[in-house]
Scaffold this motif. Structure first.
Motif, PDB file in Angstrom:
ATOM      1  N   ILE A  53       0.835  -1.195   0.000  1.00 35.16           N
ATOM      2  CA  ILE A  53       0.000   0.000   0.000  1.00 35.16           C
ATOM      3  C   ILE A  53       0.870   1.245   0.000  1.00 35.16           C
ATOM      4  O   ILE A  53       1.819   1.362   0.770  1.00 35.16           O
ATOM      5  N   SER A  54       0.516   2.186  -0.877  1.00 35.41           N
ATOM      6  CA  SER A  54       1.244   3.444  -0.929  1.00 35.41           C
ATOM      7  C   SER A  54       0.261   4.575  -1.215  1.00 35.41           C
ATOM      8  O   SER A  54      -0.876   4.352  -1.610  1.00 35.41           O
ATOM      9  N   GLU A  55       0.738   5.789  -1.009  1.00 36.10           N
ATOM     10  CA  GLU A  55      -0.086   6.968  -1.271  1.00 36.10           C
ATOM     11  C   GLU A  55       0.130   7.416  -2.705  1.00 36.10           C
ATOM     12  O   GLU A  55       1.258   7.496  -3.179  1.00 36.10           O
ATOM     13  N   LYS A  56      -0.967   7.690  -3.381  1.00 32.47           N
ATOM     14  CA  LYS A  56      -0.892   8.185  -4.751  1.00 32.47           C
ATOM     15  C   LYS A  56      -1.913   9.309  -4.877  1.00 32.47           C
ATOM     16  O   LYS A  56      -3.112   9.061  -4.883  1.00 32.47           O
ATOM     17  N   GLY A  57      -1.403  10.532  -4.961  1.00 36.02           N
ATOM     18  CA  GLY A  57      -2.316  11.676  -4.998  1.00 36.02           C
ATOM     19  C   GLY A  57      -3.008  11.822  -3.661  1.00 36.02           C
ATOM     20  O   GLY A  57      -2.367  11.886  -2.626  1.00 36.02           O
ATOM     21  N   ASP A  58      -4.334  11.814  -3.682  1.00 39.02           N
ATOM     22  CA  ASP A  58      -5.091  12.007  -2.447  1.00 39.02           C
ATOM     23  C   ASP A  58      -5.752  10.725  -1.945  1.00 39.02           C
ATOM     24  O   ASP A  58      -6.675  10.772  -1.139  1.00 39.02           O
ATOM     25  N   VAL A  59      -5.271   9.583  -2.414  1.00 40.87           N
ATOM     26  CA  VAL A  59      -5.782   8.295  -1.952  1.00 40.87           C
ATOM     27  C   VAL A  59      -4.639   7.303  -1.782  1.00 40.87           C
ATOM     28  O   VAL A  59      -3.519   7.552  -2.210  1.00 40.87           O
ATOM     29  N   ARG A  60      -4.937   6.180  -1.183  1.00 36.65           N
ATOM     30  CA  ARG A  60      -3.978   5.079  -1.066  1.00 36.65           C
ATOM     31  C   ARG A  60      -4.286   4.079  -2.173  1.00 36.65           C
ATOM     32  O   ARG A  60      -5.427   3.941  -2.601  1.00 36.65           O
ATOM     33  N   VAL A  61      -3.273   3.376  -2.625  1.00 33.74           N
ATOM     34  CA  VAL A  61      -3.438   2.341  -3.643  1.00 33.74           C
ATOM     35  C   VAL A  61      -2.719   1.073  -3.194  1.00 33.74           C
ATOM     36  O   VAL A  61      -1.764   1.129  -2.428  1.00 33.74           O
ATOM     37  N   ILE A  62      -3.197  -0.069  -3.694  1.00 30.91           N
ATOM     38  CA  ILE A  62      -2.592  -1.359  -3.387  1.00 30.91           C
ATOM     39  C   ILE A  62      -1.981  -1.914  -4.660  1.00 30.91           C
ATOM     40  O   ILE A  62      -2.657  -2.024  -5.683  1.00 30.91           O
ATOM     41  N   ASP A  63      -0.721  -2.270  -4.591  1.00 29.44           N
ATOM     42  CA  ASP A  63      -0.032  -2.890  -5.721  1.00 29.44           C
ATOM     43  C   ASP A  63      -0.486  -4.351  -5.795  1.00 29.44           C
ATOM     44  O   ASP A  63      -0.164  -5.145  -4.899  1.00 29.44           O
ATOM     45  N   PRO A  64      -1.236  -4.722  -6.835  1.00 35.98           N
ATOM     46  CA  PRO A  64      -1.760  -6.093  -6.913  1.00 35.98           C
ATOM     47  C   PRO A  64      -0.668  -7.157  -7.047  1.00 35.98           C
ATOM     48  O   PRO A  64      -0.891  -8.316  -6.699  1.00 35.98           O
ATOM     49  N   ASP A  65       0.496  -6.769  -7.528  1.00 37.40           N
ATOM     50  CA  ASP A  65       1.600  -7.722  -7.658  1.00 37.40           C
ATOM     51  C   ASP A  65       2.239  -8.052  -6.311  1.00 37.40           C
ATOM     52  O   ASP A  65       2.859  -9.101  -6.158  1.00 37.40           O
ATOM     53  N   LEU A  66       2.080  -7.161  -5.346  1.00 30.15           N
ATOM     54  CA  LEU A  66       2.639  -7.378  -4.014  1.00 30.15           C
ATOM     55  C   LEU A  66       1.612  -7.906  -3.014  1.00 30.15           C
ATOM     56  O   LEU A  66       1.972  -8.615  -2.071  1.00 30.15           O
ATOM     57  N   CYS A  67       0.350  -7.566  -3.211  1.00 32.33           N
ATOM     58  CA  CYS A  67      -0.712  -7.932  -2.262  1.00 32.33           C
ATOM     59  C   CYS A  67      -0.835  -9.448  -2.142  1.00 32.33           C
ATOM     60  O   CYS A  67      -0.913 -10.165  -3.139  1.00 32.33           O
ATOM     61  N   THR A  68      -0.868  -9.935  -0.902  1.00 31.34           N
ATOM     62  CA  THR A  68      -1.012 -11.364  -0.634  1.00 31.34           C
ATOM     63  C   THR A  68      -2.421 -11.716  -0.160  1.00 31.34           C
ATOM     64  O   THR A  68      -2.676 -12.845   0.257  1.00 31.34           O
ATOM     65  N   SER A  69      -3.334 -10.751  -0.198  1.00 27.73           N
ATOM     66  CA  SER A  69      -4.735 -10.945   0.196  1.00 27.73           C
ATOM     67  C   SER A  69      -4.886 -11.400   1.643  1.00 27.73           C
ATOM     68  O   SER A  69      -5.776 -12.187   1.966  1.00 27.73           O
ATOM     69  N   CYS A  70      -4.054 -10.884   2.522  1.00 23.17           N
ATOM     70  CA  CYS A  70      -4.118 -11.280   3.930  1.00 23.17           C
ATOM     71  C   CYS A  70      -5.315 -10.652   4.649  1.00 23.17           C
ATOM     72  O   CYS A  70      -5.779 -11.174   5.649  1.00 23.17           O
ATOM     73  N   GLY A  71      -5.778  -9.492   4.166  1.00 19.45           N
ATOM     74  CA  GLY A  71      -6.939  -8.846   4.763  1.00 19.45           C
ATOM     75  C   GLY A  71      -6.643  -7.931   5.927  1.00 19.45           C
ATOM     76  O   GLY A  71      -7.560  -7.366   6.517  1.00 19.45           O
ATOM     77  N   ALA A  72      -5.391  -7.753   6.283  1.00 22.53           N
ATOM     78  CA  ALA A  72      -5.045  -6.898   7.419  1.00 22.53           C
ATOM     79  C   ALA A  72      -5.534  -5.464   7.205  1.00 22.53           C
ATOM     80  O   ALA A  72      -6.015  -4.820   8.142  1.00 22.53           O
TER      81      ALA A  72
END
Length: 56
Positions: A24-43
């Motif tokens: 997860i990182s900040e992009k503009g005025d929202v946060r985004v999730i990199d789908p290549d890194l996300c492991t779907s843990c749900g935290a």
């Protein structure tokens, strides 16, 4: 299946420190999730105060 952050995001930043793989990182005025890194843990889903995180 990765998660994504929808338009309800208020950019509070609660999700970012909870991500164990730093997807997860900040992009503009929202946060985004990199789908290549996300492991779907749900935290991130558990801490989002506005339910802005959805499974893709």
């Amino acid at each position: 299946m990765a998660y994504s952050i929808n338009s309800e995001c208020i950019n509070c930043g609660a999700c970012e420190p909870e991500c164990p793989v730093e997807a997860i990182s900040e992009k503009g005025d929202v946060r985004v999730i990199d789908p290549d890194l996300c492991t779907s843990c749900g935290a991130c889903v558990e801490v989002c105060p506005v339910d802005a995180i959805d499974p893709d």
